[in-house]
Design a protein around this motif. Structure first.
Motif, PDB file in Angstrom:
ATOM      1  N   ASN A   1       0.823  -1.210   0.000  1.00 27.08           N
ATOM      2  CA  ASN A   1       0.000   0.000   0.000  1.00 27.08           C
ATOM      3  C   ASN A   1       0.861   1.264   0.000  1.00 27.08           C
ATOM      4  N   LEU A   2       2.180   1.121  -0.016  1.00 31.05           N
ATOM      5  CA  LEU A   2       3.079   2.247  -0.262  1.00 31.05           C
ATOM      6  C   LEU A   2       3.827   1.963  -1.566  1.00 31.05           C
ATOM      7  N   ARG A   3       4.535   2.956  -2.034  1.00 32.27           N
ATOM      8  CA  ARG A   3       5.325   2.804  -3.268  1.00 32.27           C
ATOM      9  C   ARG A   3       6.703   3.424  -3.043  1.00 32.27           C
ATOM     10  N   CYS A   4       7.412   2.937  -2.033  1.00 30.30           N
ATOM     11  CA  CYS A   4       8.699   3.546  -1.678  1.00 30.30           C
ATOM     12  C   CYS A   4       9.620   3.566  -2.901  1.00 30.30           C
ATOM     13  N   THR A   5      10.203   4.728  -3.153  1.00 28.97           N
ATOM     14  CA  THR A   5      10.985   4.907  -4.386  1.00 28.97           C
ATOM     15  C   THR A   5      12.186   3.974  -4.445  1.00 28.97           C
ATOM     16  N   TYR A   6      12.760   3.625  -3.280  1.00 32.06           N
ATOM     17  CA  TYR A   6      13.948   2.757  -3.267  1.00 32.06           C
ATOM     18  C   TYR A   6      13.564   1.293  -3.420  1.00 32.06           C
ATOM     19  N   CYS A   7      12.267   1.004  -3.428  1.00 33.98           N
ATOM     20  CA  CYS A   7      11.800  -0.385  -3.436  1.00 33.98           C
ATOM     21  C   CYS A   7      11.068  -0.759  -4.726  1.00 33.98           C
ATOM     22  N   MET A   8      10.322   0.186  -5.286  1.00 35.38           N
ATOM     23  CA  MET A   8       9.512  -0.179  -6.455  1.00 35.38           C
ATOM     24  C   MET A   8       9.170   1.049  -7.296  1.00 35.38           C
ATOM     25  N   PRO A   9       8.843   0.820  -8.575  1.00 34.11           N
ATOM     26  CA  PRO A   9       8.363   1.943  -9.392  1.00 34.11           C
ATOM     27  C   PRO A   9       6.934   2.303  -9.003  1.00 34.11           C
TER      28      PRO A   9
ATOM     29  N   ILE B   1       8.862  10.084  -0.402  1.00 36.86           N
ATOM     30  CA  ILE B   1       9.594   8.805  -0.424  1.00 36.86           C
ATOM     31  C   ILE B   1       8.651   7.643  -0.737  1.00 36.86           C
ATOM     32  N   THR B   2       7.471   7.662  -0.125  1.00 36.38           N
ATOM     33  CA  THR B   2       6.576   6.492  -0.244  1.00 36.38           C
ATOM     34  C   THR B   2       5.496   6.675  -1.319  1.00 36.38           C
ATOM     35  N   ARG B   3       5.406   7.898  -1.852  1.00 32.62           N
ATOM     36  CA  ARG B   3       4.375   8.267  -2.844  1.00 32.62           C
ATOM     37  C   ARG B   3       2.955   8.095  -2.278  1.00 32.62           C
ATOM     38  N   ARG B   4       2.837   8.077  -0.978  1.00 28.02           N
ATOM     39  CA  ARG B   4       1.525   7.962  -0.329  1.00 28.02           C
ATOM     40  C   ARG B   4       1.508   8.828   0.929  1.00 28.02           C
TER      41      ARG B   4
ATOM     42  N   MET C   1      20.144  -0.531  -1.192  1.00 30.85           N
ATOM     43  CA  MET C   1      20.542  -1.621  -2.092  1.00 30.85           C
ATOM     44  C   MET C   1      19.884  -1.407  -3.464  1.00 30.85           C
ATOM     45  N   PRO C   2      20.350  -2.140  -4.477  1.00 29.24           N
ATOM     46  CA  PRO C   2      19.840  -1.875  -5.836  1.00 29.24           C
ATOM     47  C   PRO C   2      18.432  -2.393  -6.108  1.00 29.24           C
ATOM     48  N   PHE C   3      17.772  -2.994  -5.105  1.00 29.29           N
ATOM     49  CA  PHE C   3      16.531  -3.727  -5.381  1.00 29.29           C
ATOM     50  C   PHE C   3      15.305  -2.824  -5.408  1.00 29.29           C
ATOM     51  N   ASN C   4      15.231  -2.002  -6.446  1.00 30.52           N
ATOM     52  CA  ASN C   4      14.099  -1.067  -6.541  1.00 30.52           C
ATOM     53  C   ASN C   4      13.213  -1.382  -7.737  1.00 30.52           C
ATOM     54  N   GLY C   5      13.395  -2.563  -8.320  1.00 34.17           N
ATOM     55  CA  GLY C   5      12.549  -2.926  -9.460  1.00 34.17           C
ATOM     56  C   GLY C   5      12.650  -1.899 -10.573  1.00 34.17           C
ATOM     57  N   GLN C   6      13.806  -1.236 -10.638  1.00 34.01           N
ATOM     58  CA  GLN C   6      14.090  -0.179 -11.621  1.00 34.01           C
ATOM     59  C   GLN C   6      13.180   1.028 -11.447  1.00 34.01           C
ATOM     60  N   GLY C   7      12.789   1.241 -10.178  1.00 35.03           N
ATOM     61  CA  GLY C   7      12.018   2.441  -9.862  1.00 35.03           C
ATOM     62  C   GLY C   7      12.847   3.695 -10.074  1.00 35.03           C
TER      63      GLY C   7
ATOM     64  N   GLU D   1      15.360  -6.874  -9.063  1.00 42.90           N
ATOM     65  CA  GLU D   1      13.936  -6.933  -8.765  1.00 42.90           C
ATOM     66  C   GLU D   1      13.594  -5.894  -7.701  1.00 42.90           C
ATOM     67  N   SER D   2      12.301  -5.808  -7.379  1.00 41.76           N
ATOM     68  CA  SER D   2      11.866  -4.984  -6.254  1.00 41.76           C
ATOM     69  C   SER D   2      11.996  -5.801  -4.978  1.00 41.76           C
ATOM     70  N   MET D   3      12.379  -5.122  -3.894  1.00 44.97           N
ATOM     71  CA  MET D   3      12.438  -5.806  -2.596  1.00 44.97           C
ATOM     72  C   MET D   3      11.081  -6.388  -2.225  1.00 44.97           C
ATOM     73  N   SER D   4      10.009  -5.778  -2.720  1.00 43.78           N
ATOM     74  CA  SER D   4       8.673  -6.271  -2.379  1.00 43.78           C
ATOM     75  C   SER D   4       8.421  -7.633  -3.020  1.00 43.78           C
ATOM     76  N   VAL D   5       9.132  -7.914  -4.102  1.00 47.24           N
ATOM     77  CA  VAL D   5       8.997  -9.218  -4.770  1.00 47.24           C
ATOM     78  C   VAL D   5       9.897 -10.241  -4.098  1.00 47.24           C
ATOM     79  N   ILE D   6      11.116  -9.800  -3.779  1.00 49.11           N
ATOM     80  CA  ILE D   6      12.071 -10.708  -3.128  1.00 49.11           C
ATOM     81  C   ILE D   6      11.567 -11.078  -1.735  1.00 49.11           C
ATOM     82  N   GLY D   7      10.982 -10.100  -1.048  1.00 50.52           N
ATOM     83  CA  GLY D   7      10.658 -10.260   0.374  1.00 50.52           C
ATOM     84  C   GLY D   7      11.831  -9.703   1.154  1.00 50.52           C
ATOM     85  N   GLY D   8      11.695  -8.450   1.580  1.00 53.67           N
ATOM     86  CA  GLY D   8      12.851  -7.745   2.170  1.00 53.67           C
ATOM     87  C   GLY D   8      13.186  -8.245   3.547  1.00 53.67           C
TER      88      GLY D   8
END
Ligand code: SAM
Ligand code: SF4
Length: 321
Positions: free
Chosen positions: A22-30, A130-133, A188-194, A314-321
């Motif tokens: 329910n957030l869209r943290c820029t360092y985690c996902m697009p 940061i979280t877009r929410r 870390m680089p895991f932002n799903g190319q956000g 990938e995004s950390m949300s996919v990996i499971g941070g």
């Protein structure tokens, strides 16, 4: 007992229960994030079978993560079932705190006492950037409630160049009155190319040097498999930690396995998926030999794993941070 190719004992699993957030943290996902269909997620029954198998092989600690774990319907009953698995001694949870507050009494009743709350700024407008929410108030109310219920709270702060580095001392100040552990995590680089990622300007040493400009830091002994280097500021109730997540100084003692919400297993955060436990369970194949086999091919450290992992982060949300 599960061991890897480098004689490390694996007794800790990080399990994602959903990829949704329910957030869209820029360092985690697009901003535009595609989530999987619910049918692609491990079911409650599959999670229990998986954890029973792992617990019988020596896994004693489980961290529930995501995505945002509290978006999974029926999370509390699932936690109760996990709690009942023989051999599971500790359940911890990582949450963004948006939906968490009403469930805190349930967590306490289940003796889930270790809660990591992700909060990267103490400024509402910056939180939204940061979280877009716009959920800062919900998260800080969760923090207050966690403390009021005397749960052991760690605040995870991802340190981002030119975004929140001016707040390190403010976060450290939170530990003055409250028994909180504030942990500064290297990005870390895991932002799903956000956003583009080309390394970090703020590593654990820079973070510590900046904190030392304002505070005296006394080194604390670190637990055997701790990813954090822990410090205490004299006179404060809580502690400070820095997690060299990008510098990867802790790989030598890594005791963890990561399982995504769809059942993909990683033996290293920086590595590729090595097998899928959902596919194994749905085709009736044995879990443990496949997991042990994967561990026998585990990279020595995150740098080696990264070299062998050729696809885009990938995004950390996919990996499971
Ligand atoms: N949604 C929950 C939350 O935010 O706490 C749990 C999942 S989140 C992926 C788990 C942790 O990973 C959070 O503390 C988050 O700050 C961290 N994280 C996500 N992307 C990261 C990145 N690119 N670098 C460092 N930490 C990251
Ligand atoms: Fe969601 Fe957690 Fe990723 Fe933020 S860090 S977008 S809260 S999964």
């Amino acid at each position: 007992m599960l061991t890897d190719a480098h004689h490390r004992i694996i007794d800790y699993v990080r399990l994602s229960v959903t990829d949704r957030c329910n957030l869209r943290c820029t360092y985690c996902m697009p901003e535009q994030m595609r989530f999987v269909k619910s049918s692609a997620l491990l079911t409650d029954a599959e999670i229990i079978t998986l954890l029973e198998t792992l617990a019988a092989a020596g896994i004693s600690k489980v961290r529930i993560t995501g995505g945002e774990p509290f978006l999974r319907p029926g999370l509390i009953p699932l936690l109760a079932k996990i709690k009942a698995i023989p051999g599971i001694q500790q359940i911890a949870i990582t949450t963004n705190g948006v939906l968490t507050r009403p469930y805190i009494p349930d967590l306490k009743a289940l003796d889930i006492t270790h809660v990591n709350l992700s909060l990267d700024t103490l400024q509402p407008a910056r939180f939204q950037q940061i979280t877009r929410r716009d959920q800062f108030a919900a998260v800080t109310q969760t923090l207050d409630s966690l403390l009021a219920h005397q749960l052991q709270v760690k605040i995870n702060v991802v340190v981002m160049d030119r975004v929140n580095t001016d707040e390190l001392a403010d976060f450290a100040a939170l530990t003055r009155e409250q028994p909180i552990a504030v942990r500064f995590i290297e990005e870390m680089p895991f932002n799903g190319q956000g956003h583009a990622f080309s390394g970090i300007n703020w590593n654990f040493e820079t973070i510590l040097d900046t904190l030392r400009e304002k505070y005296t830091l006394h080194k604390l002994p670190d637990a055997p498999h701790s990813t954090a280097l822990n410090y205490h500021i004299p006179g404060h109730s809580g502690n400070i930690g820095v997690i060299p997540a990008y510098s990867r100084t802790f790989c030598g003692t890594c005791n963890r396995l990561r399982i995504s919400a769809t059942g993909s297993v990683k033996t290293c955060l920086y590595g590729h998926d090595v097998l899928n436990v959902k596919d194994l369970m749905r085709s009736g194949e044995a879990l443990l030999p496949a997991i042990q086999q994967a561990l026998h091919h585990r990279a020595a450290n995150g740098f080696e794993a990264e070299r062998l992992h050729t696809t885009a982060p990938e995004s950390m949300s996919v990996i499971g941070g």
